[in-house]
Scaffold this active site. Sequence first.
Site, short mmCIF file in Angstrom:
data_model
loop_
_atom_site.label_atom_id
_atom_site.label_comp_id
_atom_site.label_asym_id
_atom_site.label_seq_id
_atom_site.Cartn_x
_atom_site.Cartn_y
_atom_site.Cartn_z
N GLU A 165 -9.64 34.95 -10.57
CA GLU A 165 -9.90 35.18 -9.34
C GLU A 165 -11.28 35.92 -9.25
O GLU A 165 -11.84 36.01 -8.01
CB GLU A 165 -8.64 35.70 -8.32
CG GLU A 165 -8.53 37.15 -9.07
CD GLU A 165 -6.98 37.65 -8.27
OE1 GLU A 165 -6.84 39.04 -8.25
OE2 GLU A 165 -6.50 36.87 -7.96
N CYS B 203 -3.41 26.40 -15.21
CA CYS B 203 -3.11 27.42 -14.37
C CYS B 203 -3.92 27.87 -13.25
O CYS B 203 -4.37 27.04 -12.44
CB CYS B 203 -2.54 28.43 -15.27
SG CYS B 203 -1.35 29.74 -14.24
N HIS B 204 -4.33 29.05 -13.34
CA HIS B 204 -5.49 29.45 -12.42
C HIS B 204 -6.78 29.45 -12.59
O HIS B 204 -7.73 29.53 -12.04
CB HIS B 204 -5.03 30.98 -11.95
CG HIS B 204 -3.86 31.22 -11.18
ND1 HIS B 204 -2.58 31.19 -11.61
CD2 HIS B 204 -3.79 31.55 -9.71
CE1 HIS B 204 -1.91 31.46 -10.82
NE2 HIS B 204 -2.37 31.78 -9.52
N GLY C 204 -3.97 32.98 -15.29
CA GLY C 204 -3.66 34.21 -15.05
C GLY C 204 -4.44 34.97 -14.10
O GLY C 204 -4.90 33.89 -13.17
N ARG C 205 -4.72 36.25 -13.83
CA ARG C 205 -5.09 36.57 -12.84
C ARG C 205 -6.80 36.81 -12.82
O ARG C 205 -7.56 36.84 -12.17
CB ARG C 205 -4.82 38.06 -12.38
CG ARG C 205 -3.50 37.95 -11.63
CD ARG C 205 -3.32 39.36 -10.95
NE ARG C 205 -2.52 40.23 -11.79
CZ ARG C 205 -3.18 41.52 -12.01
NH1 ARG C 205 -4.29 41.93 -11.36
NH2 ARG C 205 -2.69 42.30 -12.60
N TYR D 106 -1.56 25.53 -11.68
CA TYR D 106 -0.47 25.84 -11.23
C TYR D 106 -0.25 25.60 -9.77
O TYR D 106 -1.46 25.52 -9.12
CB TYR D 106 -0.73 27.48 -11.36
CG TYR D 106 0.39 28.33 -10.63
CD1 TYR D 106 1.72 28.23 -11.60
CD2 TYR D 106 0.52 29.05 -9.68
CE1 TYR D 106 2.72 28.86 -11.15
CE2 TYR D 106 1.63 29.65 -9.21
CZ TYR D 106 2.71 29.72 -10.17
OH TYR D 106 3.87 30.24 -9.48
#
Length: 200
Positions: free
Chosen positions: A95, A121-122, A91-92, A141
Site C-alpha cells: 500500500e 495477496c496485496h 502484506g501491508r 487477496y
Amino acid sequence: MRSMGKRILLIAGDFTEDYETMVPFQALRAVGHEVDAVCPDREAGETVKTAVHDFRGDQTYLEERGHDFALTATMADVDPADYDALVVPGGRAPEYLRTHEIVLETVRHFFEAEKPVATLCHGPQVLAAAGVLDGYELTSYPAVRPECEAAGCTWVDEVTTDGNLVTARDWSDNAEWIAQFLDVLGDRIEHEGAAASADD
C-alpha cells in the site's frame, strides 16, 4: 531439479507478509537462483519488519509481528535490466511501496521486457499502480479484487499464470504459486526413479 540460475529481484518493505517474503526468497535460492531483496530508502544489510497474516474465520486476516528480514541490495543502486525476474510479496507493504516511483519504474521494466513476475495477496496493488495489469487474468487477496479489476484485469479465484505473470491469493497458495513461477522461469523438476516406476 535443473535450474538455469537466474537473477531475481524481490521488492519488500516494512510489514511485508512473512511467509510471502521469506518462503519464496529461500525457495528460489535453494534451487540455484540468485535473489536480491530490496526496499526503497533502505540499504543492503538493513532489515524490514515482516507481518504474519493468519486466517481464522474472521471477516479479514489477523496480523501479528513476524521477523526481521535482511535486505541484500540497495534499491537505488539496482538496475532492473540486470535481473531476469521479479517477485512482489503481499502484506501491508504494497500500500505504500506503490507510492515510490522507483518501485513503479522497476515493475514497468519487467512487464515491458516481458520478464517473469510473481506476486500474491496485496502485491497486485503495486502492479495496478504501475499500470501494467490491463488485459491480464490474475488473482489476489479477495479484498484487492476491486483494484485489480479497475486496473483492467480479469480476476479469478485460483493460482494463475498468464503469460509472464504468476499470481496467488495468499501464502496458503505458496507451494502451487512457487511451482508455477519455477515453470515460467524454465526450471524443470526431475524425480529419480519416476521413469522406472512408470514402466512397472
